[in-house]
Design a protein around this motif. Structure first.
Motif: not given
Length: 378
Positions: A177, A179, A194-196, A294, A299, A302-304, A317, A320
């Protein structure tokens, strides 16, 4: 600017809205009015400055109080407390605006002492904690005001599928993850993305041993008076420039099980100007509480976590998602063992000896941008 008689009258009239012994809060609101005059600010502009010190408020409510609305006492007290750092930032300009010595002395006392609490009142454990956090943070030159990428290893809960058990025996298959966090080391503020795409605001404290602590939170939109939290502890080790190691704890009113994980934090150079501009607009200065869209540029850095659906490399999704094997340094650290036979990059929750580990990696850390670092094939 206000003379002493006007100032005193205004304080006493406003004090009726507060607890009788909290006259200092009335002084704060009078000072805010005078500061707007000095700086040529509107109430909306000043409300923005105050909001940055307590993003659990709204600028609309702050403006109402600045304009004299008779709102709840607790709300006024909260806004007054958030406004004090704004006055401290403009202390000299505010004092220079008062020609009357008595008025200037009152304001100077407000900005140097804690006047919004009776002197005879004993400090409680909670007030002592926050006072220590805010006033006893140590200056440091080991970390810059900048945006950083936070990397942590993520091993999802197994579903019971035997094939998954085999997959997790290889550390390279564990997810990573990534962020973003912006740290203002001067003002001791921070913002976490955050990742989200969720946005957290927070405060930092630097201990005497050069350990940085960050406490971040965000309101939970669907629950009144509910918050999610992140707590970060980093060793500001000087062995590797702009790279730090530590532990992050993730907990809150919507998180049923606390999660602790080791993490690595690396500075993103200011040459990534597009990223810095977007972070200021979409996170630091934004009043929008909902997650980022999105298609946000941020983003890309980042990774999720893996989605619950089956792997599909065409799924937006899944595109990522990154694993340990997608980062050469992390992959090396997951393989290499220390003298105890343990990997340098482990599962939660142990801190990493960054100087020793990065000495083994022997590779300069690169800024992660998923557009330039595609995921490896499954």
């Amino acid at each position: 600017m206000t003379n002493f008689v006007e100032f005193q009258s205004a304080i006493l009239s406003k004090a009726m809205s507060f607890q009788p012994d909290h006259i200092g809060q009335s002084v704060i609101f009078e000072c805010l009015r005078d500061l707007r005059t000095t700086l040529g600010q509107s109430a909306n502009e000043q409300a923005q400055d105050i909001w940055r010190h307590d993003q659990g408020l709204t600028t609309e409510r702050i403006v109402e109080v600045l304009r004299g609305a008779n709102l709840k006492r607790a709300l006024k007290q909260r806004i007054a407390r958030a406004a004090l750092p704004v006055l401290l930032e403009h202390r000299q300009a505010l004092l220079d605006g008062y020609s009357d010595a008595r008025t200037r002395a009152i304001v100077a006392a407000l900005l140097t002492d804690e006047v919004d609490r009776p002197q005879e009142e004993a400090a409680t454990p909670s007030t002592s904690i926050f006072e220590n956090w805010l006033t006893k943070s140590h200056p440091t030159q080991r970390i810059d005001t900048a945006i950083y990428q936070l990397f942590r290893r993520y091993k999802p809960i197994r579903s019971g599928d035997p094939s998954e058990d085999l997959e997790w025996t290889d550390d390279n298959n564990h997810f990573v993850i990534c962020e973003l966090i912006f740290i203002d080391i001067i003002k001791r503020h921070c913002w976490l993305l955050t990742a989200e795409g969720e946005k957290y605001f927070g405060s930092i404290h630097v201990g005497e041993s050069d350990t940085l602590f960050a406490l971040c939170q965000r309101p939970v939109e669907e629950k009144r008076d509910a918050f999610n939290h992140r707590f970060l502890a980093l060793d500001l080790a000087p062995q590797v420039k702009h790279l730090f190691s530590g532990v992050m704890v993730k907990i809150g009113d919507t998180i049923r099980k606390p999660l602790a994980a080791e993490c690595l934090m690396h500075k993103i150079p200011t040459s990534h100007s597009e990223l810095y501009e977007a972070f200021q607009m979409e996170v630091v200065k934004s009043q929008e509480a909902s997650p980022l869209p999105s298609d946000s540029l941020l983003l890309n850095y980042t990774t999720c976590p893996p989605p619950t659906t089956r792997f599909d490399e065409q799924d937006p999704q899944w595109k990522r998602v990154r694993r340990v094997r997608d980062f050469k340094i992390l992959s090396d650290l997951a393989k290499r063992k220390n003298e105890l036979g343990k990997a340098y990059l482990r599962e939660p929750s142990r801190s990493l000896a960054v100087g020793e580990a990065m000495g083994l990696a022997k590779k300069e850390w690169e800024v992660f941008d998923q557009r330039e670092h595609p995921a490896s094939k499954r």
